[in-house]
Design a protein around this motif. Structure first.
Motif, PDB file in Angstrom:
ATOM      1  N   ASP A  27       0.996  -1.158  -0.058  1.00 16.31           N
ATOM      2  CA  ASP A  27       0.186  -0.042   0.122  1.00 16.31           C
ATOM      3  C   ASP A  27       0.875   1.234  -0.021  1.00 16.31           C
ATOM      4  OD1 ASP A  27      -2.180   1.685   0.341  1.00 16.31           O
ATOM      5  OD2 ASP A  27      -2.175   1.624   2.493  1.00 16.31           O
ATOM      6  N   VAL A  32       1.701  -4.675   4.003  1.00 18.57           N
ATOM      7  CA  VAL A  32       0.946  -5.085   4.594  1.00 18.57           C
ATOM      8  C   VAL A  32       0.147  -6.483   4.483  1.00 18.57           C
ATOM      9  CG1 VAL A  32      -1.001  -3.929   3.155  1.00 18.57           C
ATOM     10  CG2 VAL A  32      -1.509  -4.031   5.363  1.00 18.57           C
ATOM     11  N   SER A  59      -6.069  -4.309   8.540  1.00 15.32           N
ATOM     12  CA  SER A  59      -5.358  -4.542   7.356  1.00 15.32           C
ATOM     13  C   SER A  59      -6.058  -4.606   5.809  1.00 15.32           C
ATOM     14  CB  SER A  59      -4.450  -5.894   7.389  1.00 15.32           C
ATOM     15  OG  SER A  59      -3.708  -5.862   8.654  1.00 15.32           O
ATOM     16  N   ARG A  62      -6.114  -1.614   3.797  1.00 19.98           N
ATOM     17  CA  ARG A  62      -4.899  -1.182   2.981  1.00 19.98           C
ATOM     18  C   ARG A  62      -4.675  -2.010   1.897  1.00 19.98           C
ATOM     19  NH1 ARG A  62      -0.399  -0.930   7.156  1.00 19.98           N
ATOM     20  NH2 ARG A  62       0.717  -0.277   5.609  1.00 19.98           N
ATOM     21  N   HIS A  65      -7.130  -0.597  -0.757  1.00 22.73           N
ATOM     22  CA  HIS A  65      -6.553   0.734  -1.421  1.00 22.73           C
ATOM     23  C   HIS A  65      -5.599   0.229  -2.294  1.00 22.73           C
ATOM     24  CE1 HIS A  65      -3.791   4.043  -1.275  1.00 22.73           C
ATOM     25  NE2 HIS A  65      -5.077   4.800  -1.556  1.00 22.73           N
TER      26      HIS A  65
END
Length: 165
Positions: A27, A32, A59, A62, A65
């Motif tokens: 990320d 992550v 988590s 992320r 994302h």
């Protein structure tokens, strides 16, 4: 319709043995990851896999994302990795050797297999989410055996008896 007791549900479904995967992503250049025993293949054409993170996971947002992930299938003896990535907070990657996969997601060293994916879709699934990934790259170490999750603990596969002559 009767209510199903959550403890009974967990106990009964715990009889279904599954593999253990650590799902990782990068990320904005920061690794992550989370442990998922709810990982499986979904489709051959197109090649799709899925995993189910808890809605409360810190988590997962992320990973979402990042728009990609790698499923690192743990090998026998990697209980420590499964536990490390199951915990919330802290630097889960401290002391864990890895290299970036084609998507940029961390591929953990020494695992049974890794499957590098882009996120194709996310669906609601009760207190979890159903994440579908399109496979970009995959590889396996055929000499290793899997780490298995059974009745709320990590297990190893029993040695197979020799084949009859």
């Amino acid at each position: 319709m009767s209510e199903i007791d959550p403890d009974l549900f967990r106990a009964v479904l715990g009889n279904f043995a599954s593999g253990v995967a650590v799902v990782t992503a990068s990320d904005d250049g920061v690794p992550v990851g989370l442990t998922a025993q709810s990982f499986m293949s979904l489709s051959l054409d197109p090649p799709l896999v899925m995993f189910c993170p808890n809605r409360t996971s810190t988590s997962w947002p992320r990973i979402q994302h990042a728009k990609h992930f790698a499923a690192n299938i743990l090998a026998e003896g990697q209980d420590d990795l499964g536990l490390k990535f199951a915990r919330s907070g802290g630097d889960k990657f401290a002391g864990v050797p890895w290299s970036p996969g084609p998507s940029g997601a961390p591929l953990l060293e020494g695992v049974l297999a890794h499957i590098d994916c882009t996120i194709e879709a996310v669906h609601a699934g009760g207190d979890h989410l159903i994440v579908v990934g399109r496979v970009l790259h995959l590889a396996a170490a055929t000499e290793l055996k899997p780490l298995v999750y059974f009745r709320s603990s990590f297990e190893s596969l029993a040695a197979r008896p020799p084949a009859a002559p």
